[in-house]
Design a protein around this motif. Structure first.
Motif, PDB file in Angstrom:
ATOM      1  N   ALA A 175      31.329  41.523  32.000  1.00 54.96           N
ATOM      2  CA  ALA A 175      32.165  42.717  31.879  1.00 54.96           C
ATOM      3  C   ALA A 175      33.266  42.424  30.868  1.00 54.96           C
ATOM      4  O   ALA A 175      33.705  41.281  30.725  1.00 54.96           O
ATOM      5  CB  ALA A 175      32.775  43.087  33.226  1.00 54.96           C
TER       6      ALA A 175
ATOM      7  N   GLY B 193      29.626  51.605  36.390  1.00 56.39           N
ATOM      8  CA  GLY B 193      29.884  50.389  35.627  1.00 56.39           C
ATOM      9  C   GLY B 193      31.348  50.086  35.394  1.00 56.39           C
ATOM     10  O   GLY B 193      31.691  49.074  34.789  1.00 56.39           O
ATOM     11  N   THR B 194      32.230  50.947  35.884  1.00 54.45           N
ATOM     12  CA  THR B 194      33.665  50.682  35.772  1.00 54.45           C
ATOM     13  C   THR B 194      34.013  49.451  36.606  1.00 54.45           C
ATOM     14  O   THR B 194      33.506  49.277  37.712  1.00 54.45           O
ATOM     15  CB  THR B 194      34.482  51.893  36.266  1.00 54.45           C
ATOM     16  OG1 THR B 194      34.199  53.015  35.424  1.00 54.45           O
ATOM     17  CG2 THR B 194      35.983  51.609  36.268  1.00 54.45           C
TER      18      THR B 194
ATOM     19  N   TYR C  27      28.183  51.667  40.769  1.00 53.62           N
ATOM     20  CA  TYR C  27      27.104  51.931  39.820  1.00 53.62           C
ATOM     21  C   TYR C  27      26.370  53.230  40.153  1.00 53.62           C
ATOM     22  O   TYR C  27      25.410  53.604  39.482  1.00 53.62           O
ATOM     23  CB  TYR C  27      26.129  50.746  39.735  1.00 53.62           C
ATOM     24  CG  TYR C  27      25.449  50.386  41.037  1.00 53.62           C
ATOM     25  CD1 TYR C  27      24.207  50.915  41.366  1.00 53.62           C
ATOM     26  CD2 TYR C  27      26.046  49.504  41.935  1.00 53.62           C
ATOM     27  CE1 TYR C  27      23.579  50.582  42.561  1.00 53.62           C
ATOM     28  CE2 TYR C  27      25.422  49.167  43.128  1.00 53.62           C
ATOM     29  CZ  TYR C  27      24.194  49.713  43.434  1.00 53.62           C
ATOM     30  OH  TYR C  27      23.583  49.382  44.620  1.00 53.62           O
TER      31      TYR C  27
ATOM     32  N   LEU D  55      42.083  50.551  36.994  1.00 56.28           N
ATOM     33  CA  LEU D  55      40.939  50.418  36.101  1.00 56.28           C
ATOM     34  C   LEU D  55      41.133  49.199  35.208  1.00 56.28           C
ATOM     35  O   LEU D  55      42.154  49.077  34.541  1.00 56.28           O
ATOM     36  CB  LEU D  55      40.781  51.682  35.264  1.00 56.28           C
ATOM     37  CG  LEU D  55      40.684  52.987  36.071  1.00 56.28           C
ATOM     38  CD1 LEU D  55      40.470  54.175  35.138  1.00 56.28           C
ATOM     39  CD2 LEU D  55      39.599  52.914  37.123  1.00 56.28           C
TER      40      LEU D  55
ATOM     41  N   ALA E 240      34.913  47.583  31.927  1.00 62.80           N
ATOM     42  CA  ALA E 240      33.559  48.055  32.221  1.00 62.80           C
ATOM     43  C   ALA E 240      32.549  46.923  32.118  1.00 62.80           C
ATOM     44  O   ALA E 240      32.750  45.962  31.357  1.00 62.80           O
ATOM     45  CB  ALA E 240      33.181  49.175  31.264  1.00 62.80           C
TER      46      ALA E 240
ATOM     47  N   PRO F 273      24.714  49.102  34.421  1.00 63.38           N
ATOM     48  CA  PRO F 273      25.354  48.806  35.708  1.00 63.38           C
ATOM     49  C   PRO F 273      24.373  48.783  36.883  1.00 63.38           C
ATOM     50  O   PRO F 273      24.695  48.251  37.938  1.00 63.38           O
ATOM     51  CB  PRO F 273      26.388  49.919  35.874  1.00 63.38           C
ATOM     52  CG  PRO F 273      25.949  51.020  34.973  1.00 63.38           C
ATOM     53  CD  PRO F 273      25.187  50.375  33.849  1.00 63.38           C
TER      54      PRO F 273
END
Length: 124
Positions: A16, A65-66, A80, A99, A102, A107
């Protein structure tokens, strides 16, 4: 500046890219982390030794995918797909999360993580 981490579990691994935020800086300072993965719908989360306040810009609905940090549980949250509180196909976290960045790549690789798997996070 972007920073990369690697996540590894018995059935796979991914990387990531993190943005520079107060939470990502705290997380990077705690690496490597070995924890126990938990699943919640199509989200993987796990405890960390990091405890930070909620940042401005924290969000509850995020893109698949964050890389998010759940401040209520001191946990990394990796959605995901839909969770039990999602409306439709959205990725809705339990509460607003900081946040961090990503996942690189698809993801859906997180679907191979099983509840209770050991998971390791380290610098990539």
């Amino acid at each position: 500046m972007s920073l990369r981490i690697r996540l590894t579990w018995p059935a796979g691994h991914t990387t990531a890219t993190l943005d520079e935020t107060p939470t990502s800086t705290a997380l990077l300072g705690a690496l490597p982390i070995v924890s126990t993965a938990r699943t919640w719908g199509e989200e993987v989360y796990f405890d960390t030794p990091v405890s930070v306040p909620r940042e401005d810009g924290a969000r509850q609905v995020v893109a698949p995918g964050t890389v998010a940090f759940w401040t209520d549980g001191d946990a990394l949250a990796l959605p995901y797909g839909p969770t039990p509180v999602s409306r439709g196909e959205e990725c809705r976290l339990a509460s607003p999360c900081n946040l961090l960045g990503a996942l690189d790549g698809d993801p859906r690789i997180l679907a191979t993580v099983r509840d209770g798997d050991p998971i390791r996070v380290e610098l990539a």
